[in-house]
Each structure stands twice: as C-alpha cells, then as structure tokens.
Design an enzyme around this catalytic site. Structure first.
Site, mmCIF file in Angstrom:
data_model
loop_
_atom_site.group_PDB
_atom_site.id
_atom_site.type_symbol
_atom_site.label_atom_id
_atom_site.label_comp_id
_atom_site.label_asym_id
_atom_site.label_seq_id
_atom_site.Cartn_x
_atom_site.Cartn_y
_atom_site.Cartn_z
ATOM 1 N N ASP A 32 29.821 48.828 44.483
ATOM 2 C CA ASP A 32 29.607 50.320 43.777
ATOM 3 C C ASP A 32 30.454 51.351 44.626
ATOM 4 O O ASP A 32 30.992 51.132 45.782
ATOM 5 C CB ASP A 32 27.994 50.480 43.755
ATOM 6 N N ASP A 101 42.399 52.978 37.562
ATOM 7 C CA ASP A 101 43.129 51.938 36.591
ATOM 8 C C ASP A 101 42.837 52.392 35.140
ATOM 9 O O ASP A 101 41.653 52.875 34.871
ATOM 10 C CB ASP A 101 42.659 50.703 36.714
ATOM 11 N N ASP A 203 47.428 50.190 32.812
ATOM 12 C CA ASP A 203 47.261 48.848 32.612
ATOM 13 C C ASP A 203 48.172 48.343 31.129
ATOM 14 O O ASP A 203 48.253 48.910 30.264
ATOM 15 C CB ASP A 203 45.845 48.297 32.334
ATOM 16 N N GLU A 262 51.855 48.727 34.759
ATOM 17 C CA GLU A 262 52.109 47.359 34.797
ATOM 18 C C GLU A 262 52.786 46.837 33.389
ATOM 19 O O GLU A 262 52.304 46.863 32.472
ATOM 20 C CB GLU A 262 50.624 46.700 34.904
ATOM 21 N N ASP A 323 44.615 39.229 39.504
ATOM 22 C CA ASP A 323 44.942 38.253 38.381
ATOM 23 C C ASP A 323 45.787 37.230 39.138
ATOM 24 O O ASP A 323 45.828 36.259 38.312
ATOM 25 C CB ASP A 323 46.061 39.019 37.465
#
Length: 534
Positions: A32, A101, A203, A262, A323
């Site tokens: 968190d 992000d 993203d 990205e 990823d």
C-alpha cells in the site's frame, strides 16, 4: 559537449514499484501507499531520483490494476487520496519525484462510463467506446484479435452489438475520436498534475486510435491468433501525433513534468517517431529485454536506438519490468551475482535514462508457482506454454523475518524461498553485495556528468565476451569495460588512449586501476570496470 544542469527525468534514475508487492503497512497481505512511504529512506539511500507506481486506482483487478474503474481516486487496498498526498509530500521532501501509470487505452467494464454505455445505443456514453453491428451474415465486425486470445470483439446481447477490446473482454477500449473522451482524459492528467505528480508512464499509448473504418488486418504467419496479423489498422494511427502534442502542451504548463510512453508491439523506428519535440519526452524500446547474455546483442540494440532517435530526443533503457521474467532469472547463475553486477554497470552507464524494477538491486529471482497458485489470467489461460507474470511480481525481500519483512498477514503472492539470505537488510551489511554495488553506481552517475550526459562511443570489442565504450564530455572521459564471460578477457585500446593513465572509479574485481600493456586492458572474469582518463 558541455554538461547541462541536472534534470531529473533525463539525468536521474527512475525506480518502478509494483505497489501490491512493495511493502504492506496494513497487514492485509497487499502492499500500500503507507508501505511505500515508509520505505522512502531506503529509496533515498539507494540513490534513485523518481519512483514510478504501477496503477493505484480503483479496479476490479481482472488485470491487477490495468483495468481502471475510476481514474481520479485510489484503490482502497492501497489507501486514500490523503495517503497519496502524504506520499507525494514526503517523497518531494527527499528529492524523489512521483511518476504515475496512466491506463487510458481502455477502462474496466466496471467503469461508470461503460456501465452507462451498456444501457442502450442511445445512451450519451455509448460513443465513449467502440461499438459495431455484426458483419452481414453475422459474426464480429472485422478479423481483429485480442492480445490475450480470441476475437477482439465481444458480443453484448442486451444491445445487439459488439464492443472492441484489445486485451481482456473486461477491458473495453475507449473511443479517443470522441471529443468528450479526449477532454475527460485530459482532465485526468490535470487532476494528478494539480496533486503534484511529476510525470506519467502511458500504458500502450500507441493503441489509443484505431482506423476509423475498422478494416481487416492483413494475415501473416504466427503462433497465436494475434500473431497471425499485421497490426496496421489497430495501432500506430496518425491521429496519435496531434494528441501527444496536446498532452505535452498541458504538461508544459507545469515545471519539469515528464511523459514516457509504452510503445506496444512496435519497432524502435516507430517508438522514436513519438519522441519528436512537442510529443513524448521518451518512449520505451524493449529491445534490451530480448537479448541473450552476449555483448554483441546489447551493443546492436543500443546503436539501433541511438540511430533512430532524433538528435534532440533522449533514450531510456530497462532490463526488468512487471511483464517479463527478472534478469536474475533470465541470465543469473545460481546465487552468484557477479553477472548481475555487469548488467547493472551497463544499464547505469549508458547514455539515457535507466529504469530499475523493485528488487532488481538485490537480485530477486522469479518465484515458481503450481498451476493452482497462478493468479495472472495470462498464466491461467496459457499454462504451461506461458506461466503468466506472477513470477516477477513477488513481494519485495526486505529482511529475513516472516514474509520477507513485507508486512503482517499472508502476502498476496508468496515470497521467494531464498529471502532468508537474499534480502535488502543482509545485503546492506555486506560491502561486496549487489545492493551496495548499485549504490556505488548510482553515486557515480550523480558525481560524473559524463555518465549522465556524455557522448557514447563504442570501442573495439569481442562480440561474445567484452563490451567497451567511452562516455565523454568536454572536460571528462570515462571508459566502461564489461566482461560478460566467466574467464579473463582483453579490451584493446587504440589511438591516444593506449598510452593514457587511468584512475579507477569502480570495479567488482579490483581495488587499483589497471595499467594497460601494449594498449590492452586485462579484465577479470565477469568484471565491470569504470575508469577515468587522467
């Protein structure tokens, strides 16, 4: 070249945190914001300049945060907006920037926009997404395939139309051609900028626009359905350039804000086009993630990236992220970290912004899970051919206490069994540890402008053994020599360098600078060496 004043996103090091896995303050087994806040002293001591947080917004977690149901709030698992504000304030007080992000290609199917859109074809939010009637005779509107398997079109029985999703069916793509969507997304940027956020990682940004006519993609050879198409109509559309200019103009209203994209499933040339002035500050080129442990492959990737970028653009480099398998698992050997020191010295001495992934600095390895333990939907669907991404998302290994010091409560993923001896606390006490090697490298970058901004000049090299290069400003010349092999190797110096004297800045194998013999520097096995010309 003359060094310019320090600019955090260009000259600094950005550290990616997967919030679920970094540190838990609540005992819930999930990391968190308060946990991250408590680790800011560690990050400051490490020497990073910014932290990038993977998505922290409310989400059903079908794709663990990359399916957003509210762009302007915090998932209760992570805390509250007040917790976020406190994290920003504390990080800034320590000289650490915050990068968020942003997942703006698609939302969760639980987002209020999509819930409204499903109410009927006349709903004002219907055009926030891509809806189409079946082909004549039935079936999806075109042949587009989803990355995670099957058709990219999902049938909605209630309204008698298909909606489009590049990823899971629970992640419907938004319609960026709708001015209302465009404005709403710009407001998301503005909301977080006003809260003091320093930058954004976008993203899969190059998927925002699809060809307006939605034609079939041409076929090609490939394994998966997605791989059996040339993706010329479902990504990299020309409308993206004007949008990036608009977003950049918004960011430029705030001092020293940053935007990195990205670039999904695209070439280095395509990624470079998005980095022109007035667009992205930088884009990821993931060629480094696909290299085997050979210096020749890395050098080709570096030179290709340098070649396609415009002179005013700035590269970045990454060896790990959320990823892919961790580099320590891809090319590490047992518990020996010497090869990882060579990788670290390469990443942190190139011309460009380095991105580190949490735990990379202590050599964390991927965890192994039984099929019944896999949580990542990709692993559930494609096991055993693809076991998913859980392996690189295990809890950060802080110390040898229960749960690797991650926090009370059973962690959402198990820590790696090696945590009793591979952890940050143990490595902090070992002067020869990988963690302390990273600290030395980061301190060197801070001290030497040539490592941050200097020209990159490759030297003659052995493609299977040694990578050598210079980093130069008008006032400083540094030499980086990296031996990828376990046995000794040689770096040949030519011209004026052959007879110059060198001062040792860093090595994992020696404490004194080598003396070139006949223009040759002898390197120990798996040595990372940085010298300064004197």
């Amino acid at each position: 070249m003359t060094a310019e004043p320090f600019l955090w996103w260009r000259d600094g090091v950005i550290y990616q945190i997967y919030p679920r896995s970094f540190a838990s303050s609540s005992g819930s087994g999930v990391g968190d914001l308060q946990g991250i806040r408590g680790k800011l002293p560690y990050l400051q001591d490490l020497g990073v300049d910014a932290i990038w947080l993977s998505p922290i917004y409310p989400s059903p977690n079908v794709d663990f945060g990359y399916d957003v149901s509210n762009y302007v709030d915090i998932h209760p698992d992570f805390g509250t907006l007040a917790d976020f504000d406190a994290l920003v304030a504390d990080a800034h007080a320590r000289g650490i920037r915050i990068v968020l992000d942003l997942v703006l290609n698609h939302t969760s199917d639980q987002h209020p926009w999509f819930q409204q859109a499903r109410q009927g074809r006349d709903n004002p939010y219907r055009d926030y997404y891509l809806w189409r009637d079946p082909r004549p005779g039935g079936g999806p509107p075109n042949n587009w395939q989803a990355v995670f398997g099957g058709s990219a079109w999902e049938w909605d029985e209630a309204s008698g139309q298909y909606y489009y999703h590049m990823f899971y069916k629970q992640q419907p793509d938004v319609n960026w051609r709708n001015p209302a969507v465009r404005q709403a997304m710009l407001d998301v940027f503005r909301f977080w900028l006003e809260r003091g956020v320093d930058g954004f990682r976008l993203d899969v940004f190059n998927l925002y626009f699809k060809h307006a006519d939605l034609p079939d993609n041409p076929p090609k050879l490939g394994l998966r359905g997605y791989d059996r198409q040339e993706h010329i109509y479902d990504n990299n559309q020309p409308e993206m350039m004007d949008l990036l200019a608009e977003i950049r103009a918004l960011l430029d209203q705030y001092p020293e804000r940053y935007m990195v994209g990205e670039t999904f499933d695209s070439s280095a040339e395509m990624a470079a086009q998005y980095c022109a002035p007035g667009r992205l500050h930088a884009a990821f080129n993931f060629k480094m993630l696909t290299q085997g442990w050979r210096p020749g492959g890395y050098l080709r990737a570096i030179q290709e990236w340098e070649h396609v970028l415009a002179p005013e653009s700035w590269p970045n480099y990454v060896l790990n992220n959320h990823d892919v398998r961790r580099s320590a698992s891809r090319f590490g050997r047992g518990e020996n970290d010497e090869r990882l020191k060579v990788a670290a010295a390469m990443l942190l001495s190139l011309r460009g912004t380095p991105f580190l992934y949490y735990g990379e600095e202590i050599g964390m390895r991927d965890i192994s899970l039984r099929r019944s333990e896999i949580l990542d939907p990709i692993g559930k669907r494609y096991w055993p051919f693809h076991k998913g991404r859980d392996g690189c998302r295990a809890p950060m290994q802080w110390d040898a206490s229960e749960n690797a010091g991650f926090g009370a409560g059973k962690p959402w993923l198990p820590p790696h069994p090696d945590y009793p001896f591979r952890n940050a606390a143990a490595q902090a006490e070992d002067p020869d540890s990988l963690l302390n090697f990273y600290k030395r490298l980061l301190a060197l970058r801070r001290e030497h402008a040539a490592l941050r901004q200097g020209l990159f000049q490759p030297l003659s090299y052995e493609p299977r053994a040694v990578l050598g290069y210079l980093r130069q400003t008008q006032t400083e010349t540094l030499l980086v020599a990296l031996n990828f092999r376990r046995w000794p190797a040689r770096l040949v110096l030519g011209g004026r360098m052959a007879n110059r004297r060198w001062r040792l800045l860093l090595s994992n194998k020696r404490s004194e600078a080598p003396v070139p013999q006949d223009g040759v520097i002898a390197l120990a096995g798996e040595e990372a060496l940085i010298l300064k010309m004197v």
